[in-house]
Design a protein around this motif. Structure first.
Motif, PDB file in Angstrom:
ATOM      1  N   ILE A 119       8.904  -3.556 -13.652  1.00 30.89           N
ATOM      2  CA  ILE A 119       8.414  -4.269 -12.541  1.00 30.89           C
ATOM      3  C   ILE A 119       9.145  -5.543 -12.813  1.00 30.89           C
ATOM      4  O   ILE A 119       9.273  -6.123 -13.618  1.00 30.89           O
ATOM      5  CB  ILE A 119       6.814  -4.522 -12.904  1.00 30.89           C
ATOM      6  N   VAL A 120       9.865  -5.671 -11.361  1.00 30.73           N
ATOM      7  CA  VAL A 120      10.563  -6.902 -11.411  1.00 30.73           C
ATOM      8  C   VAL A 120      10.155  -7.590 -10.145  1.00 30.73           C
ATOM      9  O   VAL A 120      10.071  -7.287  -8.946  1.00 30.73           O
ATOM     10  CB  VAL A 120      12.168  -6.418 -10.917  1.00 30.73           C
ATOM     11  N   CYS A 121       9.791  -9.037 -10.133  1.00 29.86           N
ATOM     12  CA  CYS A 121       9.359  -9.810  -9.465  1.00 29.86           C
ATOM     13  C   CYS A 121      10.520 -10.591  -8.541  1.00 29.86           C
ATOM     14  O   CYS A 121      11.162 -11.363  -9.661  1.00 29.86           O
ATOM     15  CB  CYS A 121       8.313 -10.727  -9.798  1.00 29.86           C
ATOM     16  N   GLY A 122      10.861 -10.332  -7.554  1.00 30.30           N
ATOM     17  CA  GLY A 122      11.743 -11.249  -6.911  1.00 30.30           C
ATOM     18  C   GLY A 122      12.223 -10.359  -5.462  1.00 30.30           C
ATOM     19  O   GLY A 122      11.933  -9.481  -5.105  1.00 30.30           O
ATOM     20  N   ASP A 123      13.258 -11.053  -4.782  1.00 23.59           N
ATOM     21  CA  ASP A 123      13.746 -10.580  -3.715  1.00 23.59           C
ATOM     22  C   ASP A 123      14.339  -8.961  -3.876  1.00 23.59           C
ATOM     23  O   ASP A 123      15.388  -9.010  -4.520  1.00 23.59           O
ATOM     24  CB  ASP A 123      14.860 -11.353  -3.088  1.00 23.59           C
ATOM     25  N   PRO A 124      13.758  -8.100  -3.622  1.00 20.96           N
ATOM     26  CA  PRO A 124      14.430  -6.724  -3.749  1.00 20.96           C
ATOM     27  C   PRO A 124      15.588  -6.456  -3.118  1.00 20.96           C
ATOM     28  O   PRO A 124      16.521  -5.884  -4.046  1.00 20.96           O
ATOM     29  CB  PRO A 124      13.146  -5.749  -2.909  1.00 20.96           C
ATOM     30  N   ALA A 125      16.197  -7.138  -1.991  1.00 21.80           N
ATOM     31  CA  ALA A 125      17.361  -6.747  -1.676  1.00 21.80           C
ATOM     32  C   ALA A 125      18.461  -7.325  -2.571  1.00 21.80           C
ATOM     33  O   ALA A 125      19.398  -6.765  -2.993  1.00 21.80           O
ATOM     34  CB  ALA A 125      17.541  -7.474  -0.086  1.00 21.80           C
ATOM     35  N   LYS A 126      18.090  -8.419  -3.156  1.00 22.67           N
ATOM     36  CA  LYS A 126      18.805  -9.333  -4.306  1.00 22.67           C
ATOM     37  C   LYS A 126      18.905  -8.486  -5.426  1.00 22.67           C
ATOM     38  O   LYS A 126      20.035  -8.467  -6.204  1.00 22.67           O
ATOM     39  CB  LYS A 126      18.512 -10.738  -4.327  1.00 22.67           C
ATOM     40  N   HIS A 139       0.936  -1.451   0.015  1.00 25.51           N
ATOM     41  CA  HIS A 139      -0.075   0.091  -0.077  1.00 25.51           C
ATOM     42  C   HIS A 139       0.778   1.208  -0.169  1.00 25.51           C
ATOM     43  O   HIS A 139       0.698   2.244  -0.555  1.00 25.51           O
ATOM     44  CB  HIS A 139      -1.013   0.106   1.260  1.00 25.51           C
ATOM     45  N   VAL A 140       1.958   1.249   0.656  1.00 29.05           N
ATOM     46  CA  VAL A 140       2.904   2.433   0.759  1.00 29.05           C
ATOM     47  C   VAL A 140       3.624   2.779  -0.797  1.00 29.05           C
ATOM     48  O   VAL A 140       3.468   3.695  -1.280  1.00 29.05           O
ATOM     49  CB  VAL A 140       3.901   2.473   1.881  1.00 29.05           C
ATOM     50  N   GLY A 141       3.901   1.234  -1.258  1.00 27.01           N
ATOM     51  CA  GLY A 141       4.505   1.537  -2.368  1.00 27.01           C
ATOM     52  C   GLY A 141       3.581   1.965  -3.695  1.00 27.01           C
ATOM     53  O   GLY A 141       4.315   2.585  -4.417  1.00 27.01           O
ATOM     54  N   LEU A 142       2.584   1.382  -3.494  1.00 23.20           N
ATOM     55  CA  LEU A 142       1.393   2.046  -4.400  1.00 23.20           C
ATOM     56  C   LEU A 142       1.223   3.423  -4.542  1.00 23.20           C
ATOM     57  O   LEU A 142       1.076   4.002  -5.491  1.00 23.20           O
ATOM     58  CB  LEU A 142       0.182   1.098  -4.046  1.00 23.20           C
ATOM     59  N   GLU A 143       1.098   3.946  -3.095  1.00 28.02           N
ATOM     60  CA  GLU A 143       0.912   5.506  -3.378  1.00 28.02           C
ATOM     61  C   GLU A 143       2.165   6.185  -3.675  1.00 28.02           C
ATOM     62  O   GLU A 143       2.224   7.156  -4.358  1.00 28.02           O
ATOM     63  CB  GLU A 143       0.584   5.916  -1.667  1.00 28.02           C
ATOM     64  N   LEU A 144       3.552   5.820  -3.217  1.00 27.64           N
ATOM     65  CA  LEU A 144       4.577   6.249  -3.918  1.00 27.64           C
ATOM     66  C   LEU A 144       4.645   6.320  -5.398  1.00 27.64           C
ATOM     67  O   LEU A 144       5.160   7.397  -6.023  1.00 27.64           O
ATOM     68  CB  LEU A 144       5.822   5.593  -3.291  1.00 27.64           C
ATOM     69  N   TYR A 145       4.365   5.015  -5.891  1.00 26.72           N
ATOM     70  CA  TYR A 145       4.151   5.091  -7.489  1.00 26.72           C
ATOM     71  C   TYR A 145       3.286   6.233  -7.953  1.00 26.72           C
ATOM     72  O   TYR A 145       3.697   6.841  -8.957  1.00 26.72           O
ATOM     73  CB  TYR A 145       3.793   3.743  -7.693  1.00 26.72           C
ATOM     74  N   LYS A 146       2.022   6.199  -7.554  1.00 25.81           N
ATOM     75  CA  LYS A 146       1.345   7.302  -7.970  1.00 25.81           C
ATOM     76  C   LYS A 146       2.010   8.688  -7.805  1.00 25.81           C
ATOM     77  O   LYS A 146       1.618   9.441  -8.790  1.00 25.81           O
ATOM     78  CB  LYS A 146      -0.102   7.428  -7.163  1.00 25.81           C
ATOM     79  N   LEU A 147       2.512   8.934  -6.799  1.00 29.55           N
ATOM     80  CA  LEU A 147       3.274  10.340  -6.570  1.00 29.55           C
ATOM     81  C   LEU A 147       4.446  10.472  -7.610  1.00 29.55           C
ATOM     82  O   LEU A 147       4.555  11.517  -8.337  1.00 29.55           O
ATOM     83  CB  LEU A 147       3.637  10.736  -5.232  1.00 29.55           C
ATOM     84  N   ASP A 187      -0.945  -4.685 -13.915  1.00 32.82           N
ATOM     85  CA  ASP A 187      -2.452  -4.273 -13.663  1.00 32.82           C
ATOM     86  C   ASP A 187      -2.245  -3.295 -12.454  1.00 32.82           C
ATOM     87  O   ASP A 187      -3.070  -2.190 -12.210  1.00 32.82           O
ATOM     88  CB  ASP A 187      -3.253  -5.716 -13.396  1.00 32.82           C
ATOM     89  N   ARG A 188      -1.355  -3.612 -11.621  1.00 31.15           N
ATOM     90  CA  ARG A 188      -1.343  -2.762 -10.191  1.00 31.15           C
ATOM     91  C   ARG A 188      -0.566  -1.478 -10.704  1.00 31.15           C
ATOM     92  O   ARG A 188      -0.853  -0.551 -10.048  1.00 31.15           O
ATOM     93  CB  ARG A 188      -0.598  -3.594  -9.128  1.00 31.15           C
ATOM     94  N   PHE A 189       0.477  -1.562 -11.388  1.00 29.47           N
ATOM     95  CA  PHE A 189       1.492  -0.619 -11.699  1.00 29.47           C
ATOM     96  C   PHE A 189       1.335  -0.408 -13.296  1.00 29.47           C
ATOM     97  O   PHE A 189       2.363  -0.585 -13.853  1.00 29.47           O
ATOM     98  CB  PHE A 189       2.620  -0.824 -11.315  1.00 29.47           C
ATOM     99  N   PRO A 190       0.288   0.029 -13.735  1.00 32.48           N
ATOM    100  CA  PRO A 190       0.216   0.242 -15.434  1.00 32.48           C
ATOM    101  C   PRO A 190       1.340   1.135 -16.026  1.00 32.48           C
ATOM    102  O   PRO A 190       1.606   0.965 -17.270  1.00 32.48           O
ATOM    103  CB  PRO A 190      -0.971   0.590 -15.727  1.00 32.48           C
TER     104      PRO A 190
END
Length: 167
Positions: free
Chosen positions: A151-158, A114-122, A143-146
């Motif tokens: 968009i990368v699916c995986g461990d963000p730290a790595k 939810h925080v990332g989504l709002e940051l994305y919008k801003l 769909d969530r971040f059009p």
């Protein structure tokens, strides 16, 4: 040739990369540069096109890379004689305009909740090239971040280590 330069420029600008378009705006006397000739340059060097070749083109590329670094467009003049800086025997003069297309600022978001989504919008509203990194397949979606550039699916730290940050 101009069509390839314009197409490459459009791709680079759309991807948010910094580039410079070098255009011959005038030439007097003998010169390898023809008025209207164009060259596209990125931070690594020439991409396509030409402004005449030889030491003139090498200097134009170096000046374009400098302009990209400062983010400033400018006109430059070169004298094409044996006793000039370029050591050319043409005897003419050339004026180029270097137009810089600045890189789009990046906003990298680690976590698409939810925080990332709002940051994305801003970020989108502010004109950022937004990149999302999340390890949840149901969250890291177009769909969530059009409008996300990446968009990368995986461990963000790595995923956010090494050269990945610079691609």
């Amino acid at each position: 040739m101009e069509k390839k330069v314009v197409e490459a420029l459009a791709r680079k600008v759309a991807s948010g990369e910094a580039v410079a378009l070098v255009s011959v705006i005038s030439n007097n006397g003998s010169s390898p540069a023809k008025c209207g000739a164009v060259l596209l340059v990125d931070q690594c060097g020439a991409l396509c096109g030409t402004v005449g070749g030889g030491s003139l083109e090498h200097r134009a590329i170096a000046d374009a890379k400098e302009c990209i670094g400062t983010g400033q467009s400018r006109a430059v003049q070169y004298v094409l004689s044996e006793d000039s800086e370029l050591k050319m025997s043409c005897g003419g003069e050339v004026e180029l305009f270097i137009k810089v297309f600045s890189a789009q600022p990046r906003l990298i978001i680690a976590g698409g909740g939810h925080v990332g989504l709002e940051l994305y919008k801003l970020g989108i509203l502010q004109g950022y090239r937004v990149e999302i990194f999340d390890d949840r397949e149901g969250i890291a979606t177009k769909d969530r971040f059009p409008q996300a550039a990446k968009i990368v699916c995986g461990d963000p730290a790595k995923m956010l280590t090494g050269c990945l940050l610079y691609t």
